[in-house]
Design an enzyme around this catalytic site. Structure first.
Site, PDB file in Angstrom:
ATOM      1  N   GLY A 275       0.662  -1.229  -0.061  1.00  0.00           N
ATOM      2  CA  GLY A 275      -0.025   0.000   0.032  1.00  0.00           C
ATOM      3  C   GLY A 275       0.982   1.201  -0.091  1.00  0.00           C
ATOM      4  NE  ARG A 276       3.393   3.021   5.622  1.00  0.00           N
ATOM      5  CZ  ARG A 276       2.638   3.561   6.669  1.00  0.00           C
ATOM      6  NH1 ARG A 276       2.651   4.684   6.839  1.00  0.00           N
ATOM      7  NH2 ARG A 276       1.980   2.747   7.335  1.00  0.00           N
ATOM      8  CB  CYS A 343     -11.612  22.695  19.382  1.00  0.00           C
ATOM      9  SG  CYS A 343     -12.182  24.151  18.651  1.00  0.00           S
ATOM     10  CE1 TYR A 372      -3.149   2.593   5.241  1.00  0.00           C
ATOM     11  CE2 TYR A 372      -0.820   3.004   5.030  1.00  0.00           C
ATOM     12  CZ  TYR A 372      -1.930   1.792   4.911  1.00  0.00           C
ATOM     13  OH  TYR A 372      -1.594   0.597   4.697  1.00  0.00           O
TER      14      TYR A 372
HETATM   15  N1  LLP Z   1      -2.383  -5.981   4.048  1.00  0.00           N
HETATM   16  C1  LLP Z   1      -2.838  -5.964   5.057  1.00  0.00           C
HETATM   17  C2  LLP Z   1      -3.510  -7.035   5.414  1.00  0.00           C
HETATM   18  C3  LLP Z   1      -2.886  -4.959   5.846  1.00  0.00           C
HETATM   19  O1  LLP Z   1      -3.460  -5.003   7.142  1.00  0.00           O
HETATM   20  C4  LLP Z   1      -2.265  -3.703   5.242  1.00  0.00           C
HETATM   21  C5  LLP Z   1      -2.091  -2.403   6.169  1.00  0.00           C
HETATM   22  C6  LLP Z   1      -1.509  -3.740   4.366  1.00  0.00           C
HETATM   23  C7  LLP Z   1      -1.566  -4.967   3.493  1.00  0.00           C
HETATM   24  C8  LLP Z   1      -0.815  -2.759   3.431  1.00  0.00           C
HETATM   25  O2  LLP Z   1       0.359  -2.224   4.214  1.00  0.00           O
HETATM   26  P1  LLP Z   1       1.223  -1.240   3.674  1.00  0.00           P
HETATM   27  O3  LLP Z   1       2.104  -1.959   2.740  1.00  0.00           O
HETATM   28  O4  LLP Z   1       0.734  -0.171   3.636  1.00  0.00           O
HETATM   29  O5  LLP Z   1       2.363  -0.964   4.755  1.00  0.00           O
HETATM   30  N2  LLP Z   1      -2.838   3.945   8.903  1.00  0.00           N
HETATM   31  C9  LLP Z   1      -1.467   3.350   9.276  1.00  0.00           C
HETATM   32  C10 LLP Z   1      -1.240   2.066   8.530  1.00  0.00           C
HETATM   33  C11 LLP Z   1      -2.281   0.970   8.820  1.00  0.00           C
HETATM   34  C12 LLP Z   1      -1.845  -0.114   7.990  1.00  0.00           C
HETATM   35  C13 LLP Z   1      -3.020  -1.001   8.023  1.00  0.00           C
HETATM   36  N3  LLP Z   1      -2.831  -2.243   7.234  1.00  0.00           N
HETATM   37  C14 LLP Z   1      -0.492   4.761   8.887  1.00  0.00           C
HETATM   38  O6  LLP Z   1      -1.015   5.698   8.621  1.00  0.00           O
HETATM   39  O7  LLP Z   1       0.770   4.388   8.972  1.00  0.00           O
END
Ligand code: LLP
Length: 420
Positions: A275-276, A343, A372
């Protein structure tokens, strides 16, 4: 690498002057670079060119239809966690056979929707979920392809809120119960064992935790094969970190090279859920300074974006690099708290940040906000959701308009009994 750069002291996204977008759209807004999105997907995919693989973009990171459409048209599938996400991916033109469904709380309705859609795989996270999925599939006369998400108990060495593969985590099936879960899946009539899944956390900045998890998974694959439970794919989840500040995450090429080496001869399709790493540095949040406020002990830059627009600093204490959209020579540096109008004391985008003096009305870019960011936005304090803009070369489009005040109340109803 991304396509946000200064030309003559003005911040551009590809060939578009960001100040120009601000004049037309108002602030705050998110702006995404399509060239960066494409590049990140390509770079992530490259190491796997010679192996059977599937990239299921974790759309929770950024579920803009336009962003997803672009990624899907480059061959990505999607990792989803809700019926709403399934709906959105389909609207963005995903190939359903490239969709994996993760999450600890899938309801029967959600399972039915996904089964009827014909997705690639359900990543099942508990025995009760497995039984529920079997029941839904039986009722529909369908077979559900399943991976069990196992919890390899590996420390991803990241923020505790985004660690998911530890023993105490709510995610996945405990390592000690994994074989039992597979035995049960194997015997259930409407379940077809398809693969093995894990996701250990997010913003991981070392290769080791991924490899530690992978080695444990390989042991499990061997054990399951020995028991006559064949698998077709291995889903290694997402989690690869990006550079927000001083981190030095492995380059996707390095991550990929290790995974390819470690899985050689395994004869399994590799599935990833990034994702990120795809969207994080492809987006910037642009905000305007409202006031430069001198407190008793601190200087505050009050801007028009707040925690409801980008919650990461408030929620995780995350660092987002910030730069003025227009650079001026000779401005003094000040240590400031960049805060929004909400606030809450927790409403800050940065604390004690050294920034060149910014005057009321000037624009500030909050970098690495593509993941995110907008997706975690809310309307707290009755602040309309932030618009999103997509740039491609010299062209740009508002891909989500700013909410209007009427949008803010569109779902509400005042009962006559309360004076309505
Ligand atoms: N697969 C699963 C099952 C997940 O739960 C997640 C992210 C991903 C893939 C993708 O992960 P990435 O490649 O994006 O690291 N809101 C938080 C991050 C929460 C991630 C949740 N799960 C932040 O802003 O850092």
């Amino acid at each position: 690498m991304n396509h946000f750069e200064y030309r003559d002291n003005r911040l551009f996204c590809e060939n578009v002057d960001i100040e120009h977008i601000a004049e037309e759209v108002g602030t705050p807004f998110y702006v995404y670079s399509s060239a960066t999105l494409e590049r990140h997907l390509k770079v992530f995919r490259e190491p796997f060119a010679q192996v059977d693989h599937l990239i299921c973009y974790a759309m929770k990171a950024n579920s803009s239809l336009a962003v997803m459409k672009l990624l899907f048209s480059q061959g990505a599938g999607a990792d989803i966690v809700s019926a709403g996400e399934l709906f959105k991916t389909l609207k963005a033109g995903v190939d359903p056979r490239k969709v994996v469904f993760s999450g600890v709380g899938k309801t029967a309705e959600e399972m039915e929707y996904a089964l009827k859609t014909g997705i690639f795989c359900f990543n099942v996270e508990s025995l009760p979920e497995l039984e529920a999925l079997n029941a839904v599939a039986l009722r529909l006369g369908k077979t559900a392809p399943v991976s069990i998400r196992v919890n390899p108990d590996v420390d991803p060495k990241t923020h505790p809120y985004i660690s998911t593969g530890l023993k105490e985590s709510k995610f996945g099936v405990a390592w000690k119960d994994a074989v039992t879960a597979y035995q049960r899946a194997h015997e259930l009539e409407a379940i077809e064992v398809a693969g093995l899944d894990c996701h250990i956390g997010s913003q991981i900045t070392q290769v080791e935790p991924f490899i530690d998890a992978l080695r444990k998974l390989k042991e499990l694959v061997a054990k399951l094969r020995g028991m006559g439970i064949p698998l077709h794919h291995l889903d290694l989840g997402g989690g690869l970190g990006i550079n927000y500040n001083q981190e030095a995450p492995p380059h996707p090429a390095e991550y990929g090279r290790h995974i390819v080496e470690e899985t050689r001869g395994l004869d399994l399709k590799l599935v990833f859920e990034p994702g990120r790493v795809i969207v994080g540095n492809a987006g910037v949040l642009v905000t305007r300074v409202i006031y430069d406020k001198l407190g008793e002990t601190k200087r505050f830059l009050v801007v028009d974006a707040a925690m409801n627009d980008l919650i990461r600093p408030a929620f995780y204490g995350s660092h987002h690099r910030m730069t003025p959209v227009h650079l001026h020579d000779g401005r003094t540096l000040h240590k400031v708290d960049v805060v929004g109008p909400v606030c809450e004391t927790g409403d800050f985008l940065a604390r004690d940040r050294e920034l060149p003096e910014l005057r009321a009305g000037e624009l500030l870019a909050v970098h690495s906000a593509g993941a995110y960011g907008a997706v975690m936005g809310s309307t707290y304090n009755a602040r309309p959701l932030t618009p999103e803009v997509l740039v491609k070369g010299g062209e740009w489009w508002v891909t989500r308009r700013r909410q209007t005040f009427d949008d803010l109340i569109a779902l509400e109803f005042i009962p006559r009994e309360t004076g309505g």
